[in-house]
Every structure is written in structure tokens, then in C-alpha cells.
Design a protein around this motif. Structure first.
Motif, mmCIF file in Angstrom:
data_model
loop_
_atom_site.group_PDB
_atom_site.id
_atom_site.type_symbol
_atom_site.label_atom_id
_atom_site.label_comp_id
_atom_site.label_asym_id
_atom_site.label_seq_id
_atom_site.Cartn_x
_atom_site.Cartn_y
_atom_site.Cartn_z
ATOM 1 N N UNK A 178 50.636 47.900 36.992
ATOM 2 C CA UNK A 178 50.248 48.711 38.149
ATOM 3 C C UNK A 178 48.852 49.289 37.943
ATOM 4 N N UNK A 179 48.544 49.721 36.724
ATOM 5 C CA UNK A 179 47.227 50.275 36.443
ATOM 6 C C UNK A 179 46.108 49.278 36.666
ATOM 7 N N UNK A 180 46.344 48.014 36.340
ATOM 8 C CA UNK A 180 45.333 46.982 36.591
ATOM 9 C C UNK A 180 45.081 46.808 38.083
ATOM 10 N N UNK A 181 46.157 46.841 38.866
ATOM 11 C CA UNK A 181 45.996 46.766 40.319
ATOM 12 C C UNK A 181 45.245 47.986 40.841
ATOM 13 N N UNK A 182 45.582 49.147 40.286
ATOM 14 C CA UNK A 182 44.923 50.384 40.697
ATOM 15 C C UNK A 182 43.425 50.318 40.408
ATOM 16 N N UNK A 183 43.066 49.795 39.244
ATOM 17 C CA UNK A 183 41.649 49.754 38.867
ATOM 18 C C UNK A 183 40.848 48.856 39.801
ATOM 19 N N UNK A 184 41.513 47.907 40.458
ATOM 20 C CA UNK A 184 40.806 47.044 41.404
ATOM 21 C C UNK A 184 40.254 47.817 42.593
ATOM 22 N N UNK A 185 40.920 48.918 42.957
ATOM 23 C CA UNK A 185 40.394 49.746 44.053
ATOM 24 C C UNK A 185 39.040 50.311 43.648
ATOM 25 N N UNK A 186 38.939 50.802 42.424
ATOM 26 C CA UNK A 186 37.678 51.365 41.955
ATOM 27 C C UNK A 186 36.627 50.276 41.764
ATOM 28 N N UNK A 187 37.068 49.087 41.368
ATOM 29 C CA UNK A 187 36.111 47.985 41.218
ATOM 30 C C UNK A 187 35.434 47.689 42.547
ATOM 31 N N UNK A 188 36.210 47.646 43.631
ATOM 32 C CA UNK A 188 35.613 47.418 44.950
ATOM 33 C C UNK A 188 34.643 48.545 45.292
ATOM 34 N N UNK A 189 35.053 49.780 45.007
ATOM 35 C CA UNK A 189 34.212 50.943 45.298
ATOM 36 C C UNK A 189 32.877 50.860 44.551
ATOM 37 N N UNK A 190 32.926 50.558 43.257
ATOM 38 C CA UNK A 190 31.707 50.491 42.452
ATOM 39 C C UNK A 190 30.882 49.248 42.764
ATOM 40 N N UNK A 191 31.552 48.170 43.122
ATOM 41 C CA UNK A 191 30.887 46.937 43.539
ATOM 42 C C UNK A 191 30.044 47.205 44.785
ATOM 43 N N UNK A 192 30.629 47.943 45.725
ATOM 44 C CA UNK A 192 29.934 48.306 46.966
ATOM 45 C C UNK A 192 28.751 49.235 46.702
ATOM 46 N N UNK A 193 28.946 50.204 45.797
ATOM 47 C CA UNK A 193 27.949 51.261 45.583
ATOM 48 C C UNK A 193 26.936 50.927 44.496
ATOM 49 N N UNK A 194 26.890 49.702 44.032
ATOM 50 C CA UNK A 194 26.062 49.359 42.883
ATOM 51 C C UNK A 194 24.618 49.813 43.037
ATOM 52 N N UNK A 195 23.993 49.485 44.149
ATOM 53 C CA UNK A 195 22.579 49.823 44.331
ATOM 54 C C UNK A 195 22.370 51.330 44.394
ATOM 55 N N UNK A 196 23.239 52.033 45.128
ATOM 56 C CA UNK A 196 23.131 53.494 45.210
ATOM 57 C C UNK A 196 23.299 54.132 43.842
ATOM 58 N N UNK A 197 24.292 53.656 43.081
ATOM 59 C CA UNK A 197 24.564 54.227 41.761
ATOM 60 C C UNK A 197 23.430 53.930 40.785
ATOM 61 N N UNK A 198 22.918 52.718 40.831
ATOM 62 C CA UNK A 198 21.821 52.358 39.926
ATOM 63 C C UNK A 198 20.585 53.206 40.208
ATOM 64 N N UNK A 199 20.342 53.491 41.479
ATOM 65 C CA UNK A 199 19.142 54.249 41.866
ATOM 66 C C UNK A 199 19.152 55.678 41.333
#
Length: 292
Positions: A178-199
Motif C-alpha cells: 500500500x505504501x508503494x501505491x501511496x508514494x505514486x501520488x507524490x511521484x506525480x505531484x513532484x513530477x508535475x512540479x519539477x521546474x517550479x521546485x528546481x527554480x
């Protein structure tokens, strides 16, 4: 009504299936053991949802204080950053929600004993440590690890324990799933925000490893998660229940294909879909164990 809608958005409803899914999976494992106690199960559910909302509030408040959020970001609108919510109001809401979660958790002492207070304090610290402190986990590529632990391992095992009174290796393995599935939600979030976070210098896993690697991790997580729970699924009385994990893998693969070809705000719906797909999987598992 507008102010109410702003606070609802700050709760990040798309992500709340994360807290619900772990508890439902724990209930499913309790069904598998032939036990169900509705009161501790319900309290676990309320505690998990309140703790996640407090975490979401804390993330918004501390990212704003740290200068890590910018107006017009790719993700959902941040009320504090955009000026819709004052920093003080968000800080107060964070600690009020966390206090409410702790009050609910205190009621669980009746089933688990006084040592649960230490566990509750550890979870409360985790809620804050995700976004603040000397080494904020979400800023150093450890967000997914924190999610696996706090949204998978802890809720599944403790929901099971507080109903049955014992621990089980199969449940522990299932909680990692279940934790691996849960972490996929955050992966999508960080995948989307990559440029904003890097900046702004926020080193999420996507910033550290890149979109290609994290896309593959997202895909593998789903397949590994189902493989880990396959023995538990075999406990169902009807082979037809295996349609649930198979359907999950199909949906998961379709989401991965869409994720790999989208950028920025176009990924917002996929975050919610990833969460809902996981919730349906856990609900299907609980139903299969109940029928069994």
C-alpha cells in the motif's frame, strides 16, 4: 462560500484517498483474520484523514515561509502564496487540525494501551518533519519514503492491530504494498512540479533523479505492490476477486502512459486518478476479505 472553497482547496482533496486507503487495507486484513471492530477502525480513519489534512496545511505554510512557493505555479492554487489565506491563519489551522488528530488518537488508547501516545507523538512530528525542521524530508528527496512509512506501513499495521490485538507478517508485507501505491501520488505531484521546485532549490526526488527515472519508478511501484499482496489476494474465496488487482494494473499502466506524455498542469487530473485507483484497489481487497 468563496472562503470556504479556498480552505477546501487547501485540504487537497485529490490526495485524501491516501489516508483513507491505508485504513481500508488494514480493515481488509482484519477481515482476513476474522475480526472487525468498527469503533477503533472508524477512529483510525478519522485520525488518518485529520493527520493528512494537517500535513497538507503544514506543507503549504512552511513552503511559503521558506520561499519555496511562487504565484502561478503548475499545481493547484496555494491559498497562502496567492494571498487568499493569511500565513497566521494557515499556521493556526495546521496546529488546530493536528491537535484534533491527536485527540482522536488518544481515544485509541482504550484498545491499544498507553504506549500508543508515543506512536501518536511520533506521527505528529512526522507531519511537521515532512515540510519543516532542520532537515525537511520533502526538500531532500525523502518525501516518497515518508509517504510509504506514514501512509502505508503505519496505518495498515496499526488499523489491523487495534482490531485484532496482534501483528502479522502478511499484513506488514501488505502495508509496504500500500505504501508503494501511496508514494505514486507524490511521484506525480513532484513530477508535475519539477521546474517550479528546481527554480527555488527544493530537491525532490524528481529534481534529483529526473522525470524519466521517476516515471519508471511510478510504473514499477504499481507492479511490485500487486506482487507483494498476491498471497493475501489468494485468501479470497472466489478467484473472480483477482479481477481487482488485474484491473488495477491495467488502469495503472494507462495512467503511466498518460503521465509520460504530459507536463505541468495537465498532470493535475492524473494525481487524483492515481489516488482514486489506489482507493478502489484497497476497497476491493477489503470487500474480498469480507466476503471470504
Amino acid at each position: 462560500m468563496k472562503k470556504f472553497a479556498i480552505w477546501i482547496e487547501a485540504m487537497r482533496l485529490r490526495t485524501l484517498p491516501a489516508s483513507v486507503s491505508g485504513v481500508i487495507a488494514g480493515i481488509g486484513f482484519a477481515f482476513m483474520a476474522g475480526v472487525f471492530k468498527w469503533m477503533p477502525a472508524a477512529l483510525c480513519l478519522v485520525f488518518a484523514v485529520l493527520a493528512q489534512i494537517a500535513s497538507n496545511f503544514a506543507n503549504e505554510y512552511y513552503d511559503f515561509k521558506g520561499g519555496l512557493d511562487r504565484p502561478g505555479r503548475e499545481g493547484p492554487r496555494r491559498g497562502v502564496t496567492e494571498g487568499d489565506i493569511t500565513p497566521r491563519a494557515m499556521r493556526n489551522a495546521t496546529f488546530a487540525t493536528l491537535a484534533a488528530a491527536c485527540a482522536v488518537g488518544l481515544a485509541l488508547v482504550a484498545w491499544g494501551g498507553w504506549w500508543l501516545i508515543a506512536v501518536g507523538l511520533f506521527i505528529a512530528l512526522g507531519v511537521l518533519a515532512y515540510s519543516t525542521g532542520p532537515y525537511p524530508l520533502s526538500h531532500h528527496g525523502l518525501g516518497e519514503v515518508a509517504v510509504l512509512f506514514f501512509f502505508g506501513i503505519i496505518p495498515v499495521n496499526f488499523t489491523f492491530y487495534l482490531q485484532t490485538g496482534f501483528w502479522d507478517l502478511t499484513v506488514l508485507i501488505g502495508s509496504i504494498s500500500v505504501g508503494l501505491m501511496e508514494s505514486n501520488i507524490l511521484i506525480v505531484n513532484n513530477y508535475r512540479d519539477l521546474e517550479d521546485d528546481r527554480a527555488v532549490g527544493k530537491r525532490t526526488s524528481a529534481v534529483i533523479f529526473g522525470r524519466g527515472t521517476m516515471s519508471n519508478v511510478y510504473l514499477f511501484n504499481g507492479f511490485i505492490a500487486v506482487a507483494l499482496m498476491w498471497i493475501a489476494w489468494m485468501m479470497a474465496t472466489s478467484i473472480w476477486w483477482l479481477a481487482v488487482p488485474i484491473a488495477y494494473l491495467f488502469g495503472h499502466t494507462m495512467l503511466w502512459l498518460r503521465m509520460s506524455s504530459r507536463w505541468g498542469a495537465a498532470l493535475n487530473p492524473l494525481l487524483g486518478m492515481t489516488a482514486v485507483l489506489m482507493l478502489l484497489y484497497c476497497a476491493g481487497f477489503a470487500a474480498a476479505m469480507f466476503r471470504g
